[in-house]
Write a protein that holds these residues in place. Sequence first.
Motif, short mmCIF file in Angstrom:
data_model
loop_
_atom_site.label_atom_id
_atom_site.label_comp_id
_atom_site.label_asym_id
_atom_site.label_seq_id
_atom_site.Cartn_x
_atom_site.Cartn_y
_atom_site.Cartn_z
N ARG A 176 0.84 -1.21 0.00
CA ARG A 176 0.00 0.00 0.00
C ARG A 176 0.87 1.25 0.00
O ARG A 176 0.56 2.24 -0.67
CB ARG A 176 -0.93 -0.02 1.22
CG ARG A 176 -2.06 -1.05 1.11
CD ARG A 176 -3.08 -0.86 2.22
NE ARG A 176 -4.08 -1.92 2.17
CZ ARG A 176 -4.17 -2.93 3.04
NH1 ARG A 176 -3.31 -3.00 4.04
NH2 ARG A 176 -5.10 -3.85 2.91
N ARG A 184 -7.60 -3.99 -1.13
CA ARG A 184 -8.53 -2.89 -0.86
C ARG A 184 -8.74 -2.67 0.64
O ARG A 184 -8.91 -3.60 1.42
CB ARG A 184 -9.88 -3.23 -1.51
CG ARG A 184 -10.93 -2.15 -1.39
CD ARG A 184 -12.24 -2.63 -2.01
NE ARG A 184 -12.06 -3.05 -3.40
CZ ARG A 184 -12.96 -3.75 -4.07
NH1 ARG A 184 -14.07 -4.13 -3.48
NH2 ARG A 184 -12.73 -4.08 -5.33
N ASP A 185 -8.69 -1.40 1.01
CA ASP A 185 -8.97 -0.99 2.38
C ASP A 185 -9.80 0.28 2.29
O ASP A 185 -9.31 1.33 1.90
CB ASP A 185 -7.67 -0.73 3.15
CG ASP A 185 -7.91 -0.41 4.62
OD1 ASP A 185 -9.05 0.00 4.97
OD2 ASP A 185 -6.97 -0.56 5.43
N GLU A 186 -11.05 0.20 2.65
CA GLU A 186 -11.97 1.31 2.46
C GLU A 186 -11.66 2.48 3.39
O GLU A 186 -12.22 3.56 3.24
CB GLU A 186 -13.41 0.83 2.64
CG GLU A 186 -13.77 -0.26 1.64
CD GLU A 186 -15.28 -0.47 1.50
OE1 GLU A 186 -16.03 0.40 1.98
OE2 GLU A 186 -15.66 -1.48 0.91
N ASN A 187 -10.75 2.26 4.34
CA ASN A 187 -10.36 3.36 5.24
C ASN A 187 -9.21 4.18 4.67
O ASN A 187 -8.84 5.21 5.23
CB ASN A 187 -9.96 2.80 6.60
CG ASN A 187 -11.11 2.14 7.32
OD1 ASN A 187 -12.23 2.65 7.28
ND2 ASN A 187 -10.86 1.01 7.97
N ILE A 188 -8.61 3.70 3.57
CA ILE A 188 -7.49 4.40 2.96
C ILE A 188 -7.99 5.14 1.72
O ILE A 188 -8.58 4.53 0.82
CB ILE A 188 -6.37 3.41 2.56
CG1 ILE A 188 -5.83 2.71 3.81
CG2 ILE A 188 -5.26 4.13 1.81
CD1 ILE A 188 -4.76 1.67 3.53
N PRO A 189 -7.79 6.45 1.64
CA PRO A 189 -8.26 7.22 0.48
C PRO A 189 -7.61 6.73 -0.81
O PRO A 189 -6.43 6.35 -0.83
CB PRO A 189 -7.83 8.65 0.80
CG PRO A 189 -7.59 8.67 2.28
CD PRO A 189 -7.12 7.31 2.64
N THR A 216 -7.13 -0.67 -5.35
CA THR A 216 -8.56 -1.03 -5.24
C THR A 216 -8.81 -2.50 -5.53
O THR A 216 -9.95 -2.93 -5.55
CB THR A 216 -9.40 -0.18 -6.21
OG1 THR A 216 -9.06 -0.51 -7.57
CG2 THR A 216 -9.18 1.30 -5.98
#
Length: 585
Positions: free
Chosen positions: A242, A395-400, A390
């Motif tokens: 990431r 994917r990590d929905e907390n990371i913009p 993505t």
Amino acid sequence: MGQCCGKAAVGENGDVATTIVAPEEVHPQSPLPVSEVSNNPSVRNTPTRGSPWPSPYPAGVAPSPARSTPRRFFRRPFPPPSPAKHIKASLAKRLGQGKPKEGTIPEDSGNEGGGQMLDKTFGYGKNFGAKYELGKEVGRGHFGHTCCAKGKKGELKDQVVAVKIISKAKMTTAISIEDVRREVKILRGLSGHKHLVKFYDACEDSNNVYIVMELCEGGELLDRILSRGGRYPEEDAKAILRQILNVVSFCHLQGVVHRDLKPENFLFTSRSDDADMKLIDFGLSDFIKPDERLNDIVGSAYYVAPEVLHRSYSLEGDIWSIGVITYILLCGSRPFWARTESGIFRAVLRADPNFDDVPWPSVSPEAKDFVKRLLNKDYRKRMTAVQALTHPWLRDENIPIPLDILIYKLVKSYLHATPLKRAALKSVSKALTEDELFYLRAQFALLEPNKDGRVSFENFRMALVSNATDAMKESRVPDILNSMTTLSYRKMDFDEFCAAAISTHQLEAREGWEQIASIAFEHFEQEGNRIITVEELARELNLGSTAYSILKDWIRSSDGKLSFLGYTKFLHGVTIRSSNTRHHQ
């Protein structure tokens, strides 16, 4: 291993073939000296020397520019590892302190311009000694070395920094001088990213150029890999990737291609397990316009992309390098390995990574899919750095999610496409899976749609402006907006944005492409398919009459419309060799 580089050979028909040239050739079957550890980076534009041995390599590819460069870290040769052999075992004989580093590419000796003296003044500050107190050496490369230092005054007073010292004596051509100017310009222009080494200052005197940067004391990513036994658990690998993808996506949006991504060029800020990583060493990096392709072969052998060896590449070459890093993180060995640099090049061009041997059976299917979509030999089918963030595995929905420059390239092409091509793309957009839609929704949101849920030219412009640095201006990324001015007179809703911002080449790399194409064709049959002649289809694809015999098979004889085969081929398009490459003189 050193940098790889090459020289173009132009054939009778004007095509450019890749030729990797070497100052000294080595027979591919002969053993290399046990005691030799090569740190001889190859030479840009080196005159070709013939080899007495028949070439075992593909047409247009000759042996390596360096004699035994794959063994930069090794004291003696070792047998090829199995796909699961840990890097730690392979690198057990790694050199100790003061290990050689690849530097920027050395140039031909002597002055250019018929003996004219080169101008080695850079316009940097002349007061390095008054501002900084040099400490011990922490690294060494071909052109110079890196030392720690302490600021004597100003904002950096008493602060410990790193100083890259580049010898002017080794700047023997205008190219080598320009390489240093460009490195400083890139470091200065790429400002403010969390995972990018901070640039503080540039100075010079009669002997050296001094690049003052943030000191990262946590060691290289490669050292961490070795300390963990050669590989990372998936969750730990995700945290590393990431950070890598985030900073690379930033560079790519600014129009900067790094061209030497490898574990040695990611440093940790401290010895802490949760320390941030920083991307360093922009000595081989370059600015690149959105539609430009580069042709000089640079990089490190294990991480070089196929299209770099073919002398026509763009940002996707960095993505391939990240794929190699990911493979190493997950299994502890390299995806492409050989005893010589030329052998590595051959493997990169011909071989497929091994996903069958231990530990790959225990690696999650999502992780394997992630690696495969980075290591696709067709650069058009690779994910971008933002798309990789993505991917379901990462994917990590907390990371913009950052803005992706690919969106601009695809929308520009869509706006200039024919009505038939736009209809075909709209049909594909109705067959997208949730994975693709997640990425597209994130990109659409970054354009900050208007209250009516649509975007216009101004949305695209402001999204770029809000992310702009001096590097983006230097690489002229905003020029892509000149080809999108039709959006000044209309707006685009999310459905049309999906059609405009999808890459059929990337979709073709998906395991579920056949199902997506089948569903898309059903929509196309209902809404976009129409009677078309071979001549019209050729014009759509910008082809001549010689293609008629092939194109007629794409049209159904029953009703004169595109068949399923014709529809998928039409989406794929025809690749025409681009002449838009930049030659470094």
